[in-house]
Design an enzyme around this catalytic site. Structure first.
Site, PDB file in Angstrom:
ATOM      1  N   HIS A  87       0.816  -1.220   0.000  1.00  0.00           N
ATOM      2  CA  HIS A  87       0.000   0.000   0.000  1.00  0.00           C
ATOM      3  C   HIS A  87       0.853   1.274   0.000  1.00  0.00           C
ATOM      4  O   HIS A  87       0.473   2.297   0.569  1.00  0.00           O
ATOM      5  CB  HIS A  87      -0.963   0.012   1.193  1.00  0.00           C
ATOM      6  CG  HIS A  87      -1.940  -1.119   1.185  1.00  0.00           C
ATOM      7  ND1 HIS A  87      -3.101  -1.089   0.443  1.00  0.00           N
ATOM      8  CD2 HIS A  87      -1.917  -2.317   1.819  1.00  0.00           C
ATOM      9  CE1 HIS A  87      -3.763  -2.237   0.630  1.00  0.00           C
ATOM     10  NE2 HIS A  87      -3.062  -2.991   1.452  1.00  0.00           N
ATOM     11  N   ASN A 165     -10.044  -3.404   1.428  1.00  0.00           N
ATOM     12  CA  ASN A 165      -9.687  -3.305   0.010  1.00  0.00           C
ATOM     13  C   ASN A 165     -10.923  -2.998  -0.814  1.00  0.00           C
ATOM     14  O   ASN A 165     -12.050  -2.996  -0.300  1.00  0.00           O
ATOM     15  CB  ASN A 165      -9.064  -4.617  -0.483  1.00  0.00           C
ATOM     16  CG  ASN A 165      -7.675  -4.862   0.070  1.00  0.00           C
ATOM     17  OD1 ASN A 165      -6.959  -3.927   0.419  1.00  0.00           O
ATOM     18  ND2 ASN A 165      -7.287  -6.113   0.167  1.00  0.00           N
TER      19      ASN A 165
END
Length: 554
Positions: A87, A165
């Protein structure tokens, strides 16, 4: 302890400069020769020459005691915190969450005592960070990759982080496999290039990943932007009411007026050639225009037991809960209406953790969630520092009082009596708060074992998803998988085709026939399978050399 206001603090003590309030850009306390626009270093020393390093004579050499230079360059050297392992590439925005006071058509208090949900119209400030997962800070936002969707709620009970997500399932169900999963998807440690053969070497030995792979290699693997994608908590959590009774929950963010849009591989390639920051730009400019993106938060609720009537374990993050049995219940909406004032201070330093829950929210026994809950906050303490929660973007918007001591970059001591950093104490210090609701006390019994869950059912939902796709989505999925498998060894291809056929016979057949037509190895393959979404990478290397324009040295 810091108390600097925009109008400044100009008070002076009887025996020298006042130490009340940390000095800041609006502080009126200045020395001779300094004005409100003067440059200083972090020690408060006015900088009188910001153009030249200090040297012996006009031409040097330089001297070691160049304090202004040393402070400036060493801070510059540390401008970036260690990049997130996953990320790393992200964008963010501020906004608010507005509760409906209900879960679907029922009072939300029936299921949870979490205060932020109870009252219709109640608004809680939030900060959201969207991200791509595998590649680095400035990687293209058009790459095939899951997208992170992390929300920090600044509630009256403290922070709640809902970390998830865009896709509602995951590759694995046990946290023990997480480092292996990430290593397989990360660039090869020798070539430093992501390699689809490495990815499918791992996936071909991980049948539970078939559901996620079916999503990821379809257009759902490349959202058009951050605004027009769904979000999910992925893992199973619990809600707890005032009586201490718990239910299992899954969280889902559903885009409202902006809708959902995905890209095919060909469309993404074209966009990447024009702008590899397109999703960050899209989010920023939409908010600046006043077109504030909105999502509705929905939950699925299930009684807290094993549910033997299901053909999968409800705690398995590789599975979806059927909506016809566990309908989506709207509990509120989120609006993002303010861009960050500084990317690094807010987006890059924002730190989330799946263990950050408030009263009325709890953990399930989901094995992946249990591992994430330790890992995420531990990562932030390493990446940002032991006192990362004192940074404004991470600090709760309420009173904080702890007995934590020291650590790198301690900004202030957050306790009443600075002498008493322990509890319990008779002579002062902090003490425990009063608990309002009853404890949730789940019963646990059994041997301590290393075993897999007994209802894996790895292929059924992947097959159902394949059949639910529209024709164009299936076509894109097949083409993407064929291109990925072409660079893999035959034994990996065979294992993947076998598992896809177990999901749906047509699924496996189409990939097999596509490989037969395309040829099993790309022309000019030079020892690397190339990143996800690429084809003919070896040819591209040669093409760059062939088309390069000759130049003379200068």
């Amino acid at each position: 302890m810091s108390d600097v206001r925009k109008e400044g603090t100009s008070t002076e003590g009887e025996h020298g400069t006042s130490v009340i309030g940390a000095g800041g850009v609006y502080d009126k306390r200045m020395t001779a020769g300094e004005s409100g626009e003067s440059l200083t270093n972090r020690q408060g020393h006015p900088i009188t020459d910001n153009q030249s390093i200090r040297t012996v004579g006009r031409r040097g050499p330089t001297t070691l005691e160049n304090y202004d230079f040393l402070e400036k360059i060493t801070h510059f050297d540390r401008e970036r915190t260690p990049e997130r392992v996953v990320h790393a590439r992200g964008a963010g925005a501020h906004g608010y969450f507005e509760a409906y006071g209900k879960a679907g058509n029922e009072p939300v208090a029936k299921y949870t005592r979490a205060k932020l949900f109870q009252e219709a119209g109640k608004r809680t400030p939030v900060f959201v960070r969207f991200s791509t997962v595998i590649h680095g800070t400035h990687s293209p936002e058009t790459l095939r990759d899951p997208r992170g969707f992390a929300v920090k709620f600044y509630t009256e009970d403290g922070n709640w982080d809902l970390v998830g997500n865009n896709l509602k399932v995951f590759f694995i169900r046990d946290a023990m496999k997480f480092p292996d999963l990430v290593h397989a998807f990360k660039p090869d440690p020798v070539t430093n290039i992501q390699d689809q053969e490495r990815i499918f070497d791992f996936i071909s030995n991980t049948p539970e990943a078939m559901h996620m792979i079916t999503f990821l290699f379809s257009p759902w693997g490349i959202p058009a932007n951050y605004r027009q994608m769904q979000g999910s908590g992925v893992n199973t959590y619990k809600w707890v009411n005032k009586e201490g009774v718990a239910v299992l929950v899954k969280y889902h963010w559903q885009p409202l007026s902006q809708g959902i849009k995905n890209l095919t591989q060909k469309e993404a390639k074209k966009i990447q050639g024009q702008n590899f920051n397109h999703a960050t730009q899209d989010l920023y400019e939409a908010i600046e225009r006043g077109e504030y993106p909105e999502w509705e938060l929905c939950v699925q609720i299930m009684s807290d037991d094993e549910h033997p009537e299901l053909d999968f374990d409800p705690l398995d993050p590789t599975k979806l809960w059927p909506e016809d049995q566990f309908p989506f219940r709207a509990v509120g909406k989120m609006v993002l209406n303010k861009n960050p004032e500084n990317y690094f201070a807010e987006v890059e330093q924002a730190a989330f953790g799946t263990g950050v829950l408030v009263d009325g929210l709890d953990f399930s026994d989901d094995k992946l969630l249990q591992g994430r809950t330790f890992s995420y906050s531990d990562t932030q303490r390493y990446r940002v520092g032991a006192n990362y929660l004192q940074l404004p973007i991470n600090a709760p918007k309420k009173r904080v009082a702890t007995n934590q001591e020291g650590g790198q970059m301690l900004y202030h001591v957050d306790r009443i009596n600075p002498h008493i950093n322990y509890e319990p104490s008779t002579i002062g210090g902090l003490h425990e708060a009063t608990q309002e609701g009853k404890d949730h006390e789940p019963y646990v019994a059994g041997n301590v074992v290393r075993q897999k869950i007994d209802r894996t059912n790895d292929f059924k939902q992947a097959g159902e998803r394949y059949r639910m796709f529209e024709d164009w989505e299936r076509d894109d999925l097949i083409e993407n998988l064929v291109n990925a498998f072409r660079v893999c060894r035959k034994e990996i291809q065979d294992k993947m085709i076998d598992m896809l056929a177990k999901c749906d016979p047509d699924y496996g057949r189409r990939v097999r026939e596509g490989l037969e037509m395309a040829g099993s190895k790309e022309s000019g393959k030079m020892g690397t399978g190339g990143p996800m979404g690429t084809e003919n990478t070896g040819a591209a290397v040669k093409e760059a050399e062939r088309k390069g324009h000759q130049a003379d040295p200068y």
